[in-house]
Design a protein around this motif. Structure first.
Motif, PDB file in Angstrom:
ATOM      1  N   ASN A 153       0.794  -1.229   0.000  1.00  0.00           N
ATOM      2  CA  ASN A 153       0.000   0.000   0.000  1.00  0.00           C
ATOM      3  C   ASN A 153       0.827   1.281   0.000  1.00  0.00           C
ATOM      4  O   ASN A 153       0.260   2.373   0.043  1.00  0.00           O
ATOM      5  CB  ASN A 153      -0.979   0.015   1.187  1.00  0.00           C
ATOM      6  N   VAL A 155      -0.403   5.313  -1.340  1.00  0.00           N
ATOM      7  CA  VAL A 155      -0.278   6.543  -0.546  1.00  0.00           C
ATOM      8  C   VAL A 155       0.649   7.548  -1.201  1.00  0.00           C
ATOM      9  O   VAL A 155       0.351   8.744  -1.260  1.00  0.00           O
ATOM     10  CB  VAL A 155       0.206   6.204   0.880  1.00  0.00           C
ATOM     11  N   HIS A 160       4.884  13.063  -2.609  1.00  0.00           N
ATOM     12  CA  HIS A 160       4.106  12.204  -3.499  1.00  0.00           C
ATOM     13  C   HIS A 160       4.693  12.300  -4.907  1.00  0.00           C
ATOM     14  O   HIS A 160       5.353  13.277  -5.257  1.00  0.00           O
ATOM     15  CB  HIS A 160       2.644  12.648  -3.504  1.00  0.00           C
ATOM     16  N   VAL A 194       2.738  14.445   1.553  1.00  0.00           N
ATOM     17  CA  VAL A 194       1.829  13.642   2.372  1.00  0.00           C
ATOM     18  C   VAL A 194       2.409  13.580   3.788  1.00  0.00           C
ATOM     19  O   VAL A 194       3.587  13.280   3.975  1.00  0.00           O
ATOM     20  CB  VAL A 194       1.679  12.213   1.803  1.00  0.00           C
ATOM     21  N   ASP A 252      -0.889   7.421   7.030  1.00  0.00           N
ATOM     22  CA  ASP A 252      -1.199   8.678   6.353  1.00  0.00           C
ATOM     23  C   ASP A 252      -2.128   9.505   7.243  1.00  0.00           C
ATOM     24  O   ASP A 252      -3.264   9.125   7.515  1.00  0.00           O
ATOM     25  CB  ASP A 252      -1.876   8.379   5.012  1.00  0.00           C
TER      26      ASP A 252
END
Length: 685
Positions: free
Chosen positions: A326, A330, A377, A383, A404
């Motif tokens: 993941n 993100v 990002h 982020v 996050d």
């Protein structure tokens, strides 16, 4: 001499005082199928089956020892033991011959059964225990049945039984009944018995031995169906390293006499049964733990796949070594991109130094640390990640989890803005409520005074002294209205950026001194000591003299309002290389700690929680702060309840180019008194 030993037919072993093998002749090595390198310098217990030390048996001329060959064959050797000199040291000599009238196939652990147990178990371990536990248990039952039959054949007993100890139920459970024992123990499925009872001296003397049935206590509470045909009973403990696993029982009829060497044979075999059981228990435990580990691994993989947290392993070199799937969702970077770049490449530049510093700190402390860090990002925005990290010194890696929290921070920021807006709205409401009072009070006083004057005029009763007094009331309250109107106009201009300074190169010390001395009458009337001090008589800087006066008048009026009689107010001027620093200190009531942070906020009032002694709109200090900052300076306050307050402002020392000729100097001096009257209009004697 060693060649002579090797030519002999006998088996020769030489031990040192620690019972370590320092020599074996070839005949003995060949018989046990060992090479000299495999057993030399090893303790003899590696190949011998005996609970006693060799040294303790030196007084015996002939002694039989049981050896286990490399092929798991039991070999009996009758030795003469003596102490002789060998290589200039006293050593133990064992010289003997094999007893060949007993065949090794009488042993229950013959090669086929040994392989069934140990080789299969080893294979099971190597293959991560793919065989089910019930299949292993089935093999044990088969092995123990073969074992029992071998024991019967060797001991020529009339019955044999094997009991295993159940730790949970605390008792013996018969799992094997062969020959007559199946009849004698027909009605016995479980024997309750505590382990401490088995260890007691009452029963311990009868273990590992054969005895007459009617001379021994019935330690096992076995009835044997009251069979009078049984004359001798043998009881042997199945134990390993003082851990009891069960008992083996033998029974002999009246016409059967037990063999003399049965005890050594049975003890050896019971030891092997204990090894078998222990091996299976450990195998089962490893099997269960392995299944748990595999389940945990699958569970962890599934968790990482669906987890909203980001999991990663980071090397000491600053590169990702492994990341969960993941991360791409993100940060937008693919797994290959993240693994190929240093982490610092995507850390926000403002947090880069602190991020590197935290890494060094974590390596020393080896503790879990938590930080909020901005990561770049792929599309360019940043982020916010909550970064949790633990350094493993042995492997030199960081184990990290991240979450996050960008939305959370955005919501928190919006919440703060909303709270700030709500506070401002509340302050405005309070301000307008207060400002209406501020306008109404002086207007009422003016109107009331005019009514009194008119009445006295109508009655022709107006004296000059009264007229002066009433005129003073009207003037003071007119100044209050003028002061309030000026503040409102100025604060509005500042909000829209229309407020301008009229700066020129001025001696700021002289400006502050003059305005301080001009308020001396007010401090004297209120019985307050006013002190002025400066380290320099002249400091030329580019400033707006009118606004500096306004700053000082506001600070001095506040000091007078909240300083009691016989108190003091001190104005002190100092400088450093780049700034002039002005302090206005009083011995007044002080400011609560929870108000200091808000003291310069617009519409805020110091004495919110006190009985208000003086009137005020609550925008004076906000105006002062704006004026100081427009000069490029700053203002702060130090205060303690009932000990007074100190307001300190500083502006830079610099020279500027004057835009036009300022003729305000004379006008400014002329208006000192009026300005003081306006600023101090809400202080009543």
């Amino acid at each position: 001499m060693l060649d002579i030993y090797n030519d002999k037919y006998s088996y020769i072993i030489i031990l040192n005082c620690l019972e370590e093998i320092i020599f074996c002749n070839k005949n003995f090595l060949n018989r046990l199928n060992y090479s000299s390198g495999e057993i030399l310098n090893s303790n003899i217990k590696k190949i011998i089956i005996s609970e006693k030390n060799i040294i303790n048996q030196l007084d015996k001329e002939n002694k039989t020892f049981h050896f286990l060959s490399k092929n798991n064959e039991l070999i009996k050797v009758n030795f003469n033991i003596s102490v002789e000199e060998f290589n200039n040291n006293e050593c133990i000599f064992l010289i003997g011959k094999e007893i060949i009238n007993e065949k090794s196939d009488n042993l229950f652990l013959e090669k086929s059964i040994y392989e069934l147990l140990y080789k299969n178990c080893s294979k099971t371990v190597r293959e991560n225990y793919l065989t089910e536990i019930k299949e292993i248990s089935f093999n044990i039952n088969k092995i123990l049945t073969d074992v029992g039959q071998k024991m019967l054949n060797y001991t020529q007993a009339d019955g044999i039984s094997i009991f295993l100890y159940d730790n949970k139920k605390e008792g013996l459970k018969p799992i094997l009944k062969l020959k007559n024992s199946s009849m004698y123990l027909e009605n016995i499925d479980f024997i309750p018995l505590k382990k401490y009872e088995l260890d007691s001296q009452k029963y311990k003397d009868y273990f590992n031995n054969i005895y007459l049935k009617n001379t021994a206590p019935n330690f096992s509470m076995i009835d044997y169906n009251d069979n009078n045909e049984v004359k001798y009973i043998g009881s042997y403990t199945i134990e390993l390293n003082e851990e009891l696993f069960g008992l083996v029982g033998l029974s002999f009829k009246n016409n059967t006499r037990p063999k003399i060497n049965n005890n050594e044979y049975m003890k050896y075999n019971c030891n092997r049964i204990a090894m078998l059981i222990k091996n299976i228990i450990l195998s089962n435990q490893v099997y269960i733990e392995n299944k748990k580990r595999k389940y945990t691994e699958r569970e962890l993989e599934n968790y990482l796949a669906v987890s909203v947290d980001l999991v990663a392993i980071v090397g000491k070199d600053g590169y990702f070594k492994k990341i969960s799937p993941n991360w791409k969702n993100v940060l937008g970077w693919s797994e290959e991109e993240l693994l190929s770049m240093p982490i610092v490449n995507i850390v926000h530049i403002e947090e880069l130094e602190s991020f590197k510093g935290r890494k060094k700190h974590e390596e020393i402390d080896q503790q879990i640390t938590r930080h909020n860090i901005r990561f770049k990002h792929k599309d360019g925005h940043y982020v916010h990640l909550e970064w949790n990290s633990m350094y493993t010194k042995e492997e030199e890696i960081y184990i990290t989890t991240s979450r996050d929290i960008t939305k959370t921070i955005e919501i928190e920021n919006e919440k703060k803005l909303l709270e700030k807006a709500m506070d401002a709205e509340i302050a405005k409401n309070e301000f307008f409520s207060n400002i209406s009072h501020e306008f109404r009070t002086p207007i009422n006083i003016i109107l009331g005074t005019m009514q009194v004057v008119n009445k006295k005029i109508e009655k022709n009763n107006l004296e000059m002294d009264s007229l002066k007094k009433y005129g003073k009331y009207i003037k003071q309250n007119s100044y209050r209205l003028l002061r309030l109107a000026n503040n409102l106009i100025d604060i509005s201009k500042m909000d829209i950026g229309a407020y301008e300074l009229r700066c020129s190169n001025q001696n700021i010390v002289n400006i502050i001194e003059e305005i301080t001395l001009s308020v001396a009458d007010y401090t004297k009337n209120n019985k307050i000591n006013l002190i002025f001090d400066t380290s320099d008589e002249e400091i030329i800087t580019y400033c707006d003299a009118d606004k500096i006066e306004r700053i000082m008048l506001n600070l001095l009026s506040n000091a007078i309002k909240y300083t009691p009689q016989n108190g003091f107010i001190t104005v002190d001027i100092t400088r450093d290389e780049s700034n002039i620093r002005v302090s206005v200190k009083d011995s007044g009531m002080g400011i609560p700690q929870n108000k200091i942070d808000n003291i310069f906020d617009r519409f805020s009032q110091v004495d919110e929680f006190f009985n208000r002694k003086y009137e005020g709109s609550g925008i004076g200090l906000s105006l002062v702060k704006n004026l100081v900052e427009m000069h490029g300076g700053y203002i702060k306050v130090n205060s303690e309840i009932n000990k007074g307050s100190e307001f300190i402002f500083a502006i830079p020392i610099k020279l500027g180019k004057e835009k036009e000729c300022n003729n305000c100097e004379i006008d400014r001096k002329y208006k000192h008194v009026e300005r003081c009257d306006i600023e101090f209009s809400d202080i009543y004697n």
